[in-house]
Write a protein that holds these residues in place. Structure first.
Motif, PDB file in Angstrom:
ATOM      1  N   GLU A   1       0.882  -1.197   0.081  1.00 27.93           N
ATOM      2  CA  GLU A   1      -0.097   0.084  -0.105  1.00 27.93           C
ATOM      3  C   GLU A   1       0.933   1.315  -0.066  1.00 27.93           C
ATOM      4  O   GLU A   1       0.858   2.170  -0.717  1.00 27.93           O
ATOM      5  CB  GLU A   1      -0.977  -0.029   1.355  1.00 27.93           C
ATOM      6  CG  GLU A   1      -2.098  -1.043   1.199  1.00 27.93           C
ATOM      7  CD  GLU A   1      -2.993  -1.196   2.426  1.00 27.93           C
ATOM      8  OE1 GLU A   1      -2.226  -0.939   3.474  1.00 27.93           O
ATOM      9  OE2 GLU A   1      -3.993  -1.473   2.407  1.00 27.93           O
ATOM     10  N   ALA A   2       1.897   1.288   0.949  1.00 29.99           N
ATOM     11  CA  ALA A   2       2.873   2.493   1.088  1.00 29.99           C
ATOM     12  C   ALA A   2       3.502   2.901  -0.470  1.00 29.99           C
ATOM     13  O   ALA A   2       3.796   3.941  -0.829  1.00 29.99           O
ATOM     14  CB  ALA A   2       3.910   1.905   1.819  1.00 29.99           C
ATOM     15  N   LYS A   3       3.826   1.799  -1.364  1.00 29.20           N
ATOM     16  CA  LYS A   3       4.302   1.991  -2.625  1.00 29.20           C
ATOM     17  C   LYS A   3       3.696   2.841  -3.418  1.00 29.20           C
ATOM     18  O   LYS A   3       4.069   3.585  -4.327  1.00 29.20           O
ATOM     19  CB  LYS A   3       4.779   0.636  -3.232  1.00 29.20           C
ATOM     20  CG  LYS A   3       5.898  -0.151  -2.440  1.00 29.20           C
ATOM     21  CD  LYS A   3       6.313  -1.504  -3.053  1.00 29.20           C
ATOM     22  CE  LYS A   3       7.592  -2.262  -2.439  1.00 29.20           C
ATOM     23  NZ  LYS A   3       7.612  -3.442  -3.058  1.00 29.20           N
ATOM     24  N   ASN A   4       2.151   2.457  -3.277  1.00 26.10           N
ATOM     25  CA  ASN A   4       1.258   3.050  -4.224  1.00 26.10           C
ATOM     26  C   ASN A   4       0.772   4.719  -3.741  1.00 26.10           C
ATOM     27  O   ASN A   4      -0.337   5.007  -4.312  1.00 26.10           O
ATOM     28  CB  ASN A   4       0.035   2.035  -4.293  1.00 26.10           C
ATOM     29  CG  ASN A   4       0.530   0.829  -5.296  1.00 26.10           C
ATOM     30  OD1 ASN A   4       1.284   0.759  -6.017  1.00 26.10           O
ATOM     31  ND2 ASN A   4      -0.074  -0.199  -4.823  1.00 26.10           N
ATOM     32  N   LEU A   5       1.249   5.051  -2.627  1.00 24.31           N
ATOM     33  CA  LEU A   5       0.785   6.149  -1.970  1.00 24.31           C
ATOM     34  C   LEU A   5       1.818   7.205  -2.275  1.00 24.31           C
ATOM     35  O   LEU A   5       2.938   7.163  -1.806  1.00 24.31           O
ATOM     36  CB  LEU A   5       0.411   6.035  -0.693  1.00 24.31           C
ATOM     37  CG  LEU A   5      -0.784   5.196  -0.255  1.00 24.31           C
ATOM     38  CD1 LEU A   5      -1.044   4.814   1.419  1.00 24.31           C
ATOM     39  CD2 LEU A   5      -2.024   5.780  -0.733  1.00 24.31           C
ATOM     40  N   ASN A   6       1.424   8.401  -2.568  1.00 27.17           N
ATOM     41  CA  ASN A   6       2.549   9.536  -2.608  1.00 27.17           C
ATOM     42  C   ASN A   6       2.185  10.792  -1.659  1.00 27.17           C
ATOM     43  O   ASN A   6       0.908  11.152  -1.669  1.00 27.17           O
ATOM     44  CB  ASN A   6       2.706  10.065  -4.160  1.00 27.17           C
ATOM     45  CG  ASN A   6       3.124   9.027  -5.124  1.00 27.17           C
ATOM     46  OD1 ASN A   6       4.162   8.440  -4.735  1.00 27.17           O
ATOM     47  ND2 ASN A   6       2.430   8.651  -6.476  1.00 27.17           N
ATOM     48  N   ILE A   7       3.090  11.457  -1.206  1.00 25.06           N
ATOM     49  CA  ILE A   7       2.785  12.419  -0.396  1.00 25.06           C
ATOM     50  C   ILE A   7       2.080  13.392  -0.858  1.00 25.06           C
ATOM     51  O   ILE A   7       2.481  13.825  -2.177  1.00 25.06           O
ATOM     52  CB  ILE A   7       4.321  12.976   0.055  1.00 25.06           C
ATOM     53  CG1 ILE A   7       5.162  11.766   0.814  1.00 25.06           C
ATOM     54  CG2 ILE A   7       4.040  14.370   1.166  1.00 25.06           C
ATOM     55  CD1 ILE A   7       4.443  11.157   2.004  1.00 25.06           C
ATOM     56  N   GLY A   8       1.171  14.171  -0.439  1.00 28.85           N
ATOM     57  CA  GLY A   8       0.318  15.021  -1.088  1.00 28.85           C
ATOM     58  C   GLY A   8      -1.082  14.802  -1.756  1.00 28.85           C
ATOM     59  O   GLY A   8      -2.085  15.419  -2.153  1.00 28.85           O
ATOM     60  N   LEU A   9      -1.038  13.337  -2.055  1.00 29.56           N
ATOM     61  CA  LEU A   9      -2.271  12.741  -2.418  1.00 29.56           C
ATOM     62  C   LEU A   9      -3.684  13.156  -1.488  1.00 29.56           C
ATOM     63  O   LEU A   9      -3.332  13.116  -0.178  1.00 29.56           O
ATOM     64  CB  LEU A   9      -2.480  11.335  -2.656  1.00 29.56           C
ATOM     65  CG  LEU A   9      -1.330  10.515  -3.618  1.00 29.56           C
ATOM     66  CD1 LEU A   9      -1.288   9.303  -3.435  1.00 29.56           C
ATOM     67  CD2 LEU A   9      -2.060  11.314  -4.865  1.00 29.56           C
ATOM     68  N   LYS A  10      -4.933  13.189  -2.089  1.00 27.25           N
ATOM     69  CA  LYS A  10      -5.935  13.153  -1.371  1.00 27.25           C
ATOM     70  C   LYS A  10      -6.284  11.799  -1.231  1.00 27.25           C
ATOM     71  O   LYS A  10      -6.328  11.023  -2.181  1.00 27.25           O
ATOM     72  CB  LYS A  10      -7.015  13.860  -2.108  1.00 27.25           C
ATOM     73  CG  LYS A  10      -6.749  15.368  -2.349  1.00 27.25           C
ATOM     74  CD  LYS A  10      -6.760  16.037  -0.991  1.00 27.25           C
ATOM     75  CE  LYS A  10      -6.560  17.655  -1.365  1.00 27.25           C
ATOM     76  NZ  LYS A  10      -6.505  18.173   0.016  1.00 27.25           N
ATOM     77  N   VAL A  11      -6.695  11.233   0.087  1.00 27.55           N
ATOM     78  CA  VAL A  11      -6.748   9.780   0.276  1.00 27.55           C
ATOM     79  C   VAL A  11      -8.192   9.778   1.078  1.00 27.55           C
ATOM     80  O   VAL A  11      -8.591  10.891   1.872  1.00 27.55           O
ATOM     81  CB  VAL A  11      -5.880   9.250   1.176  1.00 27.55           C
ATOM     82  CG1 VAL A  11      -4.366   9.169   0.253  1.00 27.55           C
ATOM     83  CG2 VAL A  11      -5.557   9.930   2.405  1.00 27.55           C
ATOM     84  N   LEU A  12      -8.815   8.532   1.117  1.00 30.42           N
ATOM     85  CA  LEU A  12      -9.913   8.038   1.949  1.00 30.42           C
ATOM     86  C   LEU A  12      -9.584   7.291   3.078  1.00 30.42           C
ATOM     87  O   LEU A  12      -9.007   6.204   2.805  1.00 30.42           O
ATOM     88  CB  LEU A  12     -11.027   7.539   0.877  1.00 30.42           C
ATOM     89  CG  LEU A  12     -12.327   7.394   1.530  1.00 30.42           C
ATOM     90  CD1 LEU A  12     -13.252   8.457   1.932  1.00 30.42           C
ATOM     91  CD2 LEU A  12     -13.144   6.482   0.722  1.00 30.42           C
ATOM     92  N   VAL A  13      -9.705   7.661   4.377  1.00 31.14           N
ATOM     93  CA  VAL A  13      -9.526   6.938   5.481  1.00 31.14           C
ATOM     94  C   VAL A  13     -10.909   6.290   6.057  1.00 31.14           C
ATOM     95  O   VAL A  13     -11.873   7.073   6.223  1.00 31.14           O
ATOM     96  CB  VAL A  13      -8.809   7.578   6.496  1.00 31.14           C
ATOM     97  CG1 VAL A  13      -8.482   6.823   7.622  1.00 31.14           C
ATOM     98  CG2 VAL A  13      -7.432   8.221   5.794  1.00 31.14           C
ATOM     99  N   SER A  14     -10.919   4.851   6.144  1.00 34.91           N
ATOM    100  CA  SER A  14     -12.082   4.492   6.627  1.00 34.91           C
ATOM    101  C   SER A  14     -11.885   3.092   7.362  1.00 34.91           C
ATOM    102  O   SER A  14     -10.594   2.717   7.406  1.00 34.91           O
ATOM    103  CB  SER A  14     -12.963   3.977   5.333  1.00 34.91           C
ATOM    104  OG  SER A  14     -12.285   3.053   4.507  1.00 34.91           O
ATOM    105  N   THR A  15     -12.837   2.537   8.144  1.00 32.54           N
ATOM    106  CA  THR A  15     -12.564   1.411   8.835  1.00 32.54           C
ATOM    107  C   THR A  15     -13.313   0.180   8.561  1.00 32.54           C
ATOM    108  O   THR A  15     -14.430   0.427   7.994  1.00 32.54           O
ATOM    109  CB  THR A  15     -12.878   1.725  10.412  1.00 32.54           C
ATOM    110  OG1 THR A  15     -14.327   1.944  10.574  1.00 32.54           O
ATOM    111  CG2 THR A  15     -12.177   2.860  11.158  1.00 32.54           C
ATOM    112  N   LYS A  16     -12.844  -0.989   8.743  1.00 38.36           N
ATOM    113  CA  LYS A  16     -13.548  -2.049   8.471  1.00 38.36           C
ATOM    114  C   LYS A  16     -12.947  -3.192   9.736  1.00 38.36           C
ATOM    115  O   LYS A  16     -11.823  -3.409   9.722  1.00 38.36           O
ATOM    116  CB  LYS A  16     -12.854  -2.736   7.180  1.00 38.36           C
ATOM    117  CG  LYS A  16     -13.732  -4.164   6.670  1.00 38.36           C
ATOM    118  CD  LYS A  16     -13.277  -4.674   5.565  1.00 38.36           C
ATOM    119  CE  LYS A  16     -13.994  -5.870   4.933  1.00 38.36           C
ATOM    120  NZ  LYS A  16     -13.562  -6.479   3.688  1.00 38.36           N
ATOM    121  N   ALA A  17     -14.254  -3.644  10.299  1.00 36.28           N
ATOM    122  CA  ALA A  17     -13.808  -4.312  11.632  1.00 36.28           C
ATOM    123  C   ALA A  17     -12.734  -3.668  12.736  1.00 36.28           C
ATOM    124  O   ALA A  17     -11.859  -4.353  13.054  1.00 36.28           O
ATOM    125  CB  ALA A  17     -13.296  -5.827  11.149  1.00 36.28           C
TER     126      ALA A  17
END
Length: 284
Positions: free
Chosen positions: A260-276
C-alpha cells in the motif's frame, strides 16, 4: 540561542489574563505557535518585534533586545515580519518593494527566483494575485537576512493549493538562509510540514511544547468512519509503515502495508475508513 522571559497583562477572549512566557529557542528552529484565538500568540510576536512592550528579557545570542535597563527599537532588532495583509507599497514595483529594505539587487533577484517571481519584478502589487503578493512580502522580510523571522498566519487568506505551494517555498527560504522562524498558525497540516517544534499557548501560558507529531497527532479508528484527507507523510516504524493524514483540524495515523505504501505519494488526497475496527487508506 534565543531566550524569552516576558510578562504582560492582557485582555483575552475570557477577560483579563497574563501573558507569561519563558522559552529557549535554538538558532535555525522553525517554531509553529498554536492555540485558540485570544491566547496571546500575535501579542508575543509583536513583543519579540519590539512593537509592544512587556516586562522581562529577550536575549538573542549574547545581545539583549530588552531587559530591565534597555529596550531595542524594532529597526535594530534584525527581524523580518510577514503579516496577513501583505503591507506592500502600492506605488512601488515588486523589486522596488524589496530594494526599499536594502539596496542589494543581487539578493533581491535571488529571492524572487526562489519564489518564482523574477518575471514579475516590474509589476505593481495591485496587478498581483494574493499568493503572489504574499511571496513578495516574504521576500521583502528576508532582504535584511534577519536573525528572526516572524509570521502571523501569512497564508490564511489563500486557497489550499496555493497554501501548499507557498508552504514549500517558505521551507526552502528558511533552509536557504538558516533563519530562526516563528509562525502563528491554526492549520495542523501546515505546522506538520514546516515546523520542527510546536508551542501551544492557552490564556497566555505555554501548555504544550514538542515535536509537531507528538503535539498534533490524534489517532482515530475505534468506530466506523470514512473521511477524506491529505497524505502528509509515510513513516517506517520498526517493521510497519504508518501513514500520517490530515483530516479537518486534526492528524491521524494509519498502519499501511508495504505494498500500500508503494502506491501512495505524499500530497495525495486519500480516503481513510474502517473495516472491523481496522483503518484502511486508499487513493481517491
Amino acid at each position: 540561542m534565543i531566550k524569552i522571559d516576558i510578562f504582560k497583562k492582557l485582555h483575552g477572549s475570557d477577560g483579563q489574563m497574563n501573558l507569561d512566557v519563558n522559552l529557549e529557542i535554538k538558532e535555525g528552529d522553525f517554531i509553529a505557535l498554536a492555540g485558540l484565538s485570544g491566547s496571546g500568540k500575535t501579542t508575543l510576536l509583536r513583543i519579540l518585534a519590539g512593537l509592544e512592550e512587556a516586562k522581562g528579557e529577550i536575549k538573542i545570542g549574547e545581545n539583549y533586545w530588552q531587559n530591565e535597563s534597555s529596550f531595542l527599537v524594532p529597526q535594530k532588532r534584525e527581524i523580518g515580519f510577514v503579516f496577513q495583509d501583505y503591507a506592500l507599497f502600492p506605488n512601488m514595483s515588486v523589486i522596488d518593494n524589496l530594494l526599499f529594505v536594502k539596496k542589494d539587487k543581487e539578493l533581491a533577484i535571488k529571492l524572487l527566483k526562489i519564489t518564482e517571481m523574477e518575471e514579475l519584478k516590474n509589476r505593481l502589487p495591485n496587478t498581483l494575485s494574493g499568493g503572489q503578493k504574499q511571496r513578495v512580502s516574504l521576500c521583502r522580510a528576508l532582504m535584511n537576512k534577519p536573525k528572526l523571522l516572524l509570521m502571523d498566519e501569512p497564508l490564511s487568506a489563500l486557497d489550499p493549493q496555493m497554501r501548499a505551494k507557498l508552504q514549500q517555498e517558505i521551507l526552502t527560504l528558511h533552509k536557504e538562509f538558516n533563519t530562526t522562524t516563528i509562525m502563528v498558525s491554526h492549520d495542523p497540516s501546515e505546522m506538520y510540514r514546516l515546523s520542527n517544534r510546536v508551542i501551544v499557548l492557552n490564556q497566555g501560558l505555554v501548555i504544550n511544547d514538542g515535536k509537531a507529531k507528538d503535539i498534533l497527532l490524534k489517532t482515530s479508528g475505534s468506530q466506523k468512519f470514512s473521511f477524506e484527507g491529505e497524505l502528509l507523510d509515510i513513516v517506517k516504524v520498526d517493521v510497519i509503515q504508518i501513514a500520517i493524514v490530515s483530516i479537518g483540524q486534526q492528524l491521524v495515523e494509519v498502519v499501511v502495508s508495504n505494498d500500500e505504501a508503494k502506491n501512495l505519494n505524499i500530497g495525495l488526497k486519500v480516503l481513510v475508513s474502517t473495516k472491523a475496527f481496522a483503518p484502511l487508506i486508499k487513493q481517491i
